[in-house]
Scaffold this motif. Structure first.
Motif, mmCIF file in Angstrom:
data_model
loop_
_atom_site.group_PDB
_atom_site.id
_atom_site.type_symbol
_atom_site.label_atom_id
_atom_site.label_comp_id
_atom_site.label_asym_id
_atom_site.label_seq_id
_atom_site.Cartn_x
_atom_site.Cartn_y
_atom_site.Cartn_z
ATOM 1 N N CYS A 1 0.818 -1.210 0.000
ATOM 2 C CA CYS A 1 0.000 0.000 0.000
ATOM 3 C C CYS A 1 0.852 1.262 0.000
ATOM 4 N N VAL A 2 1.806 1.331 0.888
ATOM 5 C CA VAL A 2 2.591 2.552 1.051
ATOM 6 C C VAL A 2 3.682 2.670 -0.001
ATOM 7 N N ILE A 3 4.353 1.571 -0.326
ATOM 8 C CA ILE A 3 5.543 1.638 -1.168
ATOM 9 C C ILE A 3 5.241 1.471 -2.650
ATOM 10 N N ARG A 4 4.323 0.572 -3.013
ATOM 11 C CA ARG A 4 4.106 0.280 -4.428
ATOM 12 C C ARG A 4 2.634 -0.006 -4.729
ATOM 13 N N GLY A 5 1.754 0.705 -4.035
ATOM 14 C CA GLY A 5 0.324 0.472 -4.256
ATOM 15 C C GLY A 5 -0.502 1.719 -4.068
ATOM 16 N N CYS A 6 -1.405 1.659 -3.098
ATOM 17 C CA CYS A 6 -2.424 2.696 -2.925
ATOM 18 C C CYS A 6 -1.872 4.119 -2.901
ATOM 19 N N VAL A 7 -0.849 4.345 -2.092
ATOM 20 C CA VAL A 7 -0.366 5.711 -1.889
ATOM 21 C C VAL A 7 0.280 6.297 -3.139
ATOM 22 N N PRO A 8 1.322 5.655 -3.704
ATOM 23 C CA PRO A 8 1.893 6.232 -4.919
ATOM 24 C C PRO A 8 0.907 6.264 -6.082
ATOM 25 N N LYS A 9 0.018 5.267 -6.142
ATOM 26 C CA LYS A 9 -0.989 5.271 -7.210
ATOM 27 C C LYS A 9 -1.903 6.477 -7.094
ATOM 28 N N LYS A 10 -2.372 6.771 -5.883
ATOM 29 C CA LYS A 10 -3.294 7.899 -5.718
ATOM 30 C C LYS A 10 -2.593 9.221 -6.022
ATOM 31 N N TYR B 1 -9.270 -3.695 -11.641
ATOM 32 C CA TYR B 1 -9.202 -2.296 -11.238
ATOM 33 C C TYR B 1 -7.795 -1.725 -11.374
ATOM 34 N N ILE B 2 -6.752 -2.546 -11.159
ATOM 35 C CA ILE B 2 -5.389 -2.032 -11.290
ATOM 36 C C ILE B 2 -5.095 -1.673 -12.741
ATOM 37 N N ALA B 3 -5.447 -2.562 -13.660
ATOM 38 C CA ALA B 3 -5.237 -2.293 -15.085
ATOM 39 C C ALA B 3 -5.999 -1.056 -15.525
ATOM 40 N N SER B 4 -7.248 -0.959 -15.128
ATOM 41 C CA SER B 4 -8.082 0.153 -15.568
ATOM 42 C C SER B 4 -7.651 1.471 -14.945
ATOM 43 N N MET C 1 2.610 -3.371 -19.837
ATOM 44 C CA MET C 1 2.402 -3.547 -18.401
ATOM 45 C C MET C 1 1.380 -4.656 -18.172
ATOM 46 N N PHE C 2 1.743 -5.629 -17.344
ATOM 47 C CA PHE C 2 0.825 -6.707 -16.992
ATOM 48 C C PHE C 2 0.112 -6.367 -15.683
ATOM 49 N N ALA C 3 -1.212 -6.401 -15.718
ATOM 50 C CA ALA C 3 -2.026 -6.251 -14.515
ATOM 51 C C ALA C 3 -3.057 -7.366 -14.551
ATOM 52 N N THR C 4 -2.543 -8.580 -14.417
ATOM 53 C CA THR C 4 -3.349 -9.784 -14.632
ATOM 54 C C THR C 4 -3.603 -10.536 -13.333
ATOM 55 N N GLY C 5 -3.818 -9.785 -12.262
ATOM 56 C CA GLY C 5 -4.122 -10.394 -10.979
ATOM 57 C C GLY C 5 -2.948 -10.365 -10.028
ATOM 58 N N ARG C 6 -3.198 -10.795 -8.806
ATOM 59 C CA ARG C 6 -2.172 -10.809 -7.773
ATOM 60 C C ARG C 6 -2.130 -12.184 -7.106
ATOM 61 N N ALA C 7 -0.949 -12.557 -6.657
ATOM 62 C CA ALA C 7 -0.751 -13.859 -6.017
ATOM 63 C C ALA C 7 -0.282 -13.656 -4.584
ATOM 64 N N SER D 1 -15.682 0.430 -1.253
ATOM 65 C CA SER D 1 -14.402 0.490 -1.962
ATOM 66 C C SER D 1 -14.501 1.484 -3.105
ATOM 67 N N ALA D 2 -13.340 1.872 -3.613
ATOM 68 C CA ALA D 2 -13.287 2.833 -4.717
ATOM 69 C C ALA D 2 -12.316 2.344 -5.767
ATOM 70 N N VAL D 3 -12.630 2.634 -7.012
ATOM 71 C CA VAL D 3 -11.744 2.363 -8.138
ATOM 72 C C VAL D 3 -11.384 3.718 -8.735
ATOM 73 N N PHE D 4 -10.085 4.036 -8.760
ATOM 74 C CA PHE D 4 -9.666 5.374 -9.160
ATOM 75 C C PHE D 4 -9.386 5.465 -10.655
ATOM 76 N N THR D 5 -10.416 5.085 -11.415
ATOM 77 C CA THR D 5 -10.413 5.303 -12.849
ATOM 78 C C THR D 5 -10.832 6.752 -13.105
ATOM 79 N N ARG D 6 -10.946 7.097 -14.374
ATOM 80 C CA ARG D 6 -11.509 8.390 -14.724
ATOM 81 C C ARG D 6 -12.650 8.119 -15.665
ATOM 82 N N PRO D 7 -13.918 8.180 -15.277
ATOM 83 C CA PRO D 7 -14.396 8.675 -13.992
ATOM 84 C C PRO D 7 -14.172 7.677 -12.848
#
Length: 451
Positions: A42-51, A177-180, A257-263, A339-345
């Motif tokens: 979340c902090v290093i390579r997810g939610c925070v830098p993404k937002k 949601y990550i890909a989008s 860029m691959f955003a094909t799920g998480r393990a 939850s929220a998906v930070f697409t546009r819109p």
């Protein structure tokens, strides 16, 4: 038996750090091992830098809007390296905050990889062995690759924040949601974006109508969203990457860029060797109290593949401490999580989709779609969508779905009412705040349809 610690936590992400801190505050002797950087995905390579990238990506369009509102603006250019330098500094600051919180709580931090030797023993990559009465695994997850030949030519969400420069064009493979989100972010930063998804519509698992609304708007803005597209070949072609789909279509991109799920991060931890059960995707199987098949070992967060959301991992951490160290058995609540998906819109959602609600019994659907005032004024074509799903018998609001700017902020507040069991009539009794987009949620009086 005497142990080195009462609790040893493997993983320094949001869930692991919260569990360690709260347990230590109860007088528990706590150790924690983290092999990379404190703060986790979340902090290093997810939610925070993404937002932060979401914020950056919105300013280009905001400048155009400002000009149409009468401001004298000059065309600008996005400076990726300037942004990245500031982003790196912010992530370093946040990691420091996490470390100070642990130090201040009396948690002993081991900067090392930890694996399990037995039900009470952890082996560190430093060669040290540590014993603990209880072990908590909070190792999170990682991007999963599709198993495509030459897939190492591409990147994942882990590497997107560390690019030396932005590509002129990028193919994003995936429809979640990550890909989008990254399709919208990179498009907003001036990158030519193509998105391939093998399914019929992006954002599988969310409300069908909301998915369609978001996809149509992404396409209208200039993102090349191609559903039913599967990459089967990729190879380096000079400075670019050549791809080929199952239908024979070939294309060249500067980056893929691959955003094909998480393990789940369970590989090599020694879990199955000591009796911890793993699921089909490698996730740790736990009971309602986050306990594994080995009584002294618990797991929380994405590594359990229950709900892959940071706030959920934190709630699971709190429930774990209540259960194990406060004598108050507490099962984390995974029902009605907003939850929220930070697409546009942007997309905010809580509760059942319309498809799910229909299966549970008769419902009423209240829905509206319109051009918001601030966009209609400058003749923008953006439309927002708001939907309430109501049980015809109990009148409870079963789900709420919002596609609009700041939908994430709205759904957080609406989530309180839905979690409390609010009825449609409760919504109706609230006086509208005018003029706002959110007022539509309390002014929809007549069902759009019933089912």
């Amino acid at each position: 038996m005497s142990f080195d610690y009462d609790l040893f936590v493997i993983g320094g992400g949001s869930g692991g750090v919260r569990a360690a801190r709260v347990a230590a505050a109860e007088g528990v002797r706590v150790g924690l091992a983290e092999e990379y950087r404190m703060g986790g995905t979340c902090v290093i390579r997810g939610c925070v830098p993404k937002k932060l990238m979401v914020f950056a990506s919105n300013y280009g369009e905001a400048a155009d809007d400002a000009a149409d509102y009468g401001w004298d603006t000059r065309p600008g250019h996005f400076d990726w390296l300037k942004f990245r330098k500031r982003l790196d500094a912010e992530l370093e600051r946040l990691e420091g905050v996490y470390r100070r919180l642990l130090d201040g709580s009396g948690v002993t931090v081991h900067d090392a990889r930890a694996t399990l030797k037995d039900a009470h023993t952890v082996s560190l990559s430093t060669g040290e062995e540590i014993t603990a009465k209880h072990i908590l695994i909070a190792t999170g997850g990682r991007p999963a690759l599709p198993g495509l030949p030459n897939e190492e030519l591409g990147i994942t969400s882990n590497e997107i924040f560390n690019l030396e420069k932005l590509p002129e064009s990028i193919l994003i493979v995936g429809g979640g949601y990550i890909a989008s989100e990254f399709a919208c972010i990179l498009h907003g930063l001036g990158v030519k974006v193509t998105q391939y998804y093998r399914g019929a519509q992006i954002l599988r698992g969310f409300d069908d109508e909301a998915r369609g609304h978001i996809s149509a708007d992404m396409i209208r803005r200039g993102i090349d969203v191609q559903c039913g597209a599967t990459v089967i070949e990729m190879e380096r072609d000079g400075d670019r990457i050549r791809t080929k789909t199952a239908t024979g279509e070939e294309a060249h991109f500067d980056q893929v860029m691959f955003a094909t799920g998480r393990a789940p991060n369970t590989e090599g931890l020694g879990l199955e060797e000591i009796g911890v059960e793993l699921g089909r995707k490698g996730e740790i199987v736990v009971d309602e109290y986050s306990q594994t098949a080995v009584p002294s070992i618990y797991a929380i967060g994405d590594v359990t593949d229950r709900l892959q959301l940071t706030p959920v991992a934190i709630r699971e951490a709190m429930a774990f401490v209540e259960t194990v160290f406060k004598g108050n058995p507490t099962a984390p609540d995974h029902e009605l999580v907003p939850s929220a998906v930070f697409t546009r819109p942007e997309f905010g959602t809580i509760g059942l989709t319309e498809e799910q609600a229909r299966e549970q019994g008769p419902i009423e659907v209240y829905e509206t779609s319109f051009r918001p005032m601030h966009r209609a004024f400058i003749d923008r074509q953006d439309r927002i969508m708001m939907k309430l799903l109501v049980c015809a018998d109990t009148r409870k609001v079963l789900g709420c779905h919002i596609v609009a700017d700041q939908a994430g902020e709205m759904i957080q507040l609406i989530g309180i009412a839905v979690k409390m069991g609010a009825t449609k009539e409760d919504f109706d009794r609230v006086v509208a705040v005018h003029p706002t987009m959110a007022e539509e949620l309390v002014t929809m009086k007549t069902p759009t349809r019933t089912a």
